[in-house]
Scaffold this motif. Structure first.
Motif, PDB file in Angstrom:
ATOM      1  N   PRO A 133      33.121  33.496-107.079  1.00 26.51           N
ATOM      2  CA  PRO A 133      34.489  33.149-107.928  1.00 26.51           C
ATOM      3  C   PRO A 133      34.656  31.645-107.856  1.00 26.51           C
ATOM      4  CG  PRO A 133      35.067  35.178-106.799  1.00 26.51           C
ATOM      5  CD  PRO A 133      33.697  34.480-106.071  1.00 26.51           C
ATOM      6  N   ARG A 134      35.296  31.281-109.034  1.00 31.18           N
ATOM      7  CA  ARG A 134      35.464  29.829-109.208  1.00 31.18           C
ATOM      8  C   ARG A 134      36.776  29.410-108.590  1.00 31.18           C
ATOM      9  NH1 ARG A 134      31.604  27.039-111.978  1.00 31.18           N
ATOM     10  NH2 ARG A 134      33.052  25.497-112.611  1.00 31.18           N
ATOM     11  N   LEU A 135      37.421  30.379-107.966  1.00 29.33           N
ATOM     12  CA  LEU A 135      38.831  30.116-107.407  1.00 29.33           C
ATOM     13  C   LEU A 135      38.937  30.528-106.030  1.00 29.33           C
ATOM     14  CD1 LEU A 135      41.544  28.622-108.277  1.00 29.33           C
ATOM     15  CD2 LEU A 135      42.213  30.729-109.239  1.00 29.33           C
ATOM     16  N   ARG A 136      39.677  29.849-105.136  1.00 30.07           N
ATOM     17  CA  ARG A 136      39.671  30.236-103.709  1.00 30.07           C
ATOM     18  C   ARG A 136      41.057  29.922-102.976  1.00 30.07           C
ATOM     19  NH1 ARG A 136      34.961  29.862 -98.783  1.00 30.07           N
ATOM     20  NH2 ARG A 136      36.038  31.149 -97.515  1.00 30.07           N
ATOM     21  N   TYR A 137      41.538  30.614-102.417  1.00 28.32           N
ATOM     22  CA  TYR A 137      42.878  30.036-101.626  1.00 28.32           C
ATOM     23  C   TYR A 137      42.623  30.413-100.313  1.00 28.32           C
ATOM     24  CZ  TYR A 137      44.962  30.071-106.391  1.00 28.32           C
ATOM     25  OH  TYR A 137      45.350  29.900-107.684  1.00 28.32           O
TER      26      TYR A 137
END
Length: 425
Positions: A273-277
């Motif tokens: 995925p292109r979003l990580r927290y």
């Protein structure tokens, strides 16, 4: 004195953040990473007195779960990392810090991007430079800082900026600090040779971007004459390219679009995925057992939206053998669950939306044990004239450290690091 020590830490914030941003292959965030870049604050300096730290480390690892080869193959890697850290008081309340150096590494696994040995990616050099400025405000309780840095290697260019704030209570027993940092990265999209649209010799690589936003909050409290505690939170948000294009994934099945699988199985480039927290929180305790022995304990809980949950424990016990010679044995334990997107070689299906066989994202436990020593005589180890106007520099102290690291995946690593500290009036 505490203010000046805090100023030093803030000045070096860009250097610490550099360590988080390094994209060096086969390096797991927070585990098995050489401590070369870790800056050391030696305490207050007089105005006009410049502190110079020359650091270096040698790191070597071995394993058989290469991410470049889809979870199989050698993970052999060596890395040599010299660096110089300058800490320059500009006046009684302002300091300038700089951290410059490079990493030279040779990676047998990265060499397999082209499925042949001795490709250009087999070895490379990463250059980095970070600079920071910090100032103690007129209330003598508040310190503010700012900095910027850059690093570059064969497939990667990264810029970062940082701002920081710290305030200490009037009695000196409590401190709160906050720092925010932004990384702007440009990544070259190097695919494995057999997956390039124009064939193995196609060198028309594209590029992609990534941004990382790091926040660090630390509250420290003196609980008693012998016990100090610090609580920290370091959330991170990342967006953009978070996968490594040259890391293969092999699937147990295929599809009409991909055609018949090769000898190793159907292969595609890693996709995440292109979003990580990330949500790490930590607790650090320092207990002064006696005048000669300290106990330093650290615990960190880590969680992210990739499905990884981790616990890390550290214990270090510095023992002052003589007034100027200190031994510090240390031990670290780390355990983590696997990412939702991880599966080993030939365990993914082509129907999966995201996929990786990078064992940094696998479930494992790891341990690290080692020993260091520091020798810092009262009047230094020696004095010599420098080429800068004949000024006399003092060889202040030397730190040496060795660590051995191993994972349940079979990965093992050894690291030796050194820090030579000088002071120039």
């Amino acid at each position: 004195m505490k203010f000046l020590r805090l100023v030093g830490l803030l000045l070096l914030a860009p250097a610490a953040a550099w360590a988080q941003g390094t994209p060096t292959p086969n390096r797991l965030d927070g585990s098995g990473v050489p401590a070369t870049a870790a800056p050391v604050s030696r305490g207050p300096l007089a105005v006009g007195e410049t502190e110079v730290d020359i650091l270096g480390s040698y790191y070597q690892q071995n394993g058989d779960h290469s991410a470049v080869e889809g979870g199989i193959g050698t993970q052999h890697l060596t890395d040599v990392s010299p660096a110089i850290i300058l800490n320059v008081p500009l006046d009684s309340v302002t300091r300038l810090a700089a951290n410059v150096g490079f990493d030279y590494y040779a990676s047998a696994s990265t060499d397999r991007i082209d499925q042949v040995l001795s490709s250009p990616s087999a070895q490379d050099v990463r250059y980095h430079a970070d600079f920071g400025l910090a100032r103690l405000l007129a209330d003598k309780l508040t310190t503010v800082g700012a900095g910027a840095g850059v690093s570059k290697e064969y497939d990667y260019l990264s810029f970062n900026v940082v701002g920081s704030y710290a305030r200490t209570s009037r009695d000196g027993n409590r401190q709160f600090s906050a720092a925010g940092q932004v990384f702007i990265d440009r990544v070259t999209l190097i695919l494995p040779a057999e997956l390039r649209p124009g064939g193995p010799r196609d060198k028309k690589y594209g590029s992609d971007n990534r941004q990382s936003f790091n926040l660090s909050l630390v509250y420290a409290q003196v609980l008693s004459k012998r016990l100090q505690v610090a609580i920290s939170a370091e959330p991170v948000a990342q967006r953009g390219l978070l996968s490594t294009p040259f890391q293969r994934v092999y699937f147990f099945d295929s599809s009409p679009v991909l055609g018949a699988p090769g000898a190793l199985g159907t292969a595609k480039a890693e996709l995440l995925p292109r979003l990580r927290y990330k949500y790490p929180v930590g607790l650090r305790l320092t207990y002064y057992a006696t005048d000669l022995v300290q106990l330093r304990g650290f615990y960190r809980f880590y969680n992210d939206n990739f499905g990884i949950r981790a616990h890390t424990f550290e214990l270090e016990a510095p023992v002052k053998v003589t007034p100027f010679f200190t031994l510090y044995p240390f031990y670290r334990y780390h355990t983590q669950t696997a990412s939702t997107y991880f599966a080993p070689y030939l365990a993914h299906s082509v129907a999966d939306e995201f996929y990786t066989s990078d064992y940094d994202l696998a479930a494992f436990t790891a341990q690290k044990v080692g020993l260091g020593f520091r020798y810092a005589p009262l009047y230094g180890l020696g004095r010599f004239k420098t080429p800068f106007g004949g000024r006399v520099a003092k060889f202040k102290s030397v730190d040496l450290r060795y660590g051995h690291y191993w994972q349940t995946t079979g990965l093992t690593a050894n690291v030796v690091s050194a820090d030579f500290s000088f002071v120039m009036p």
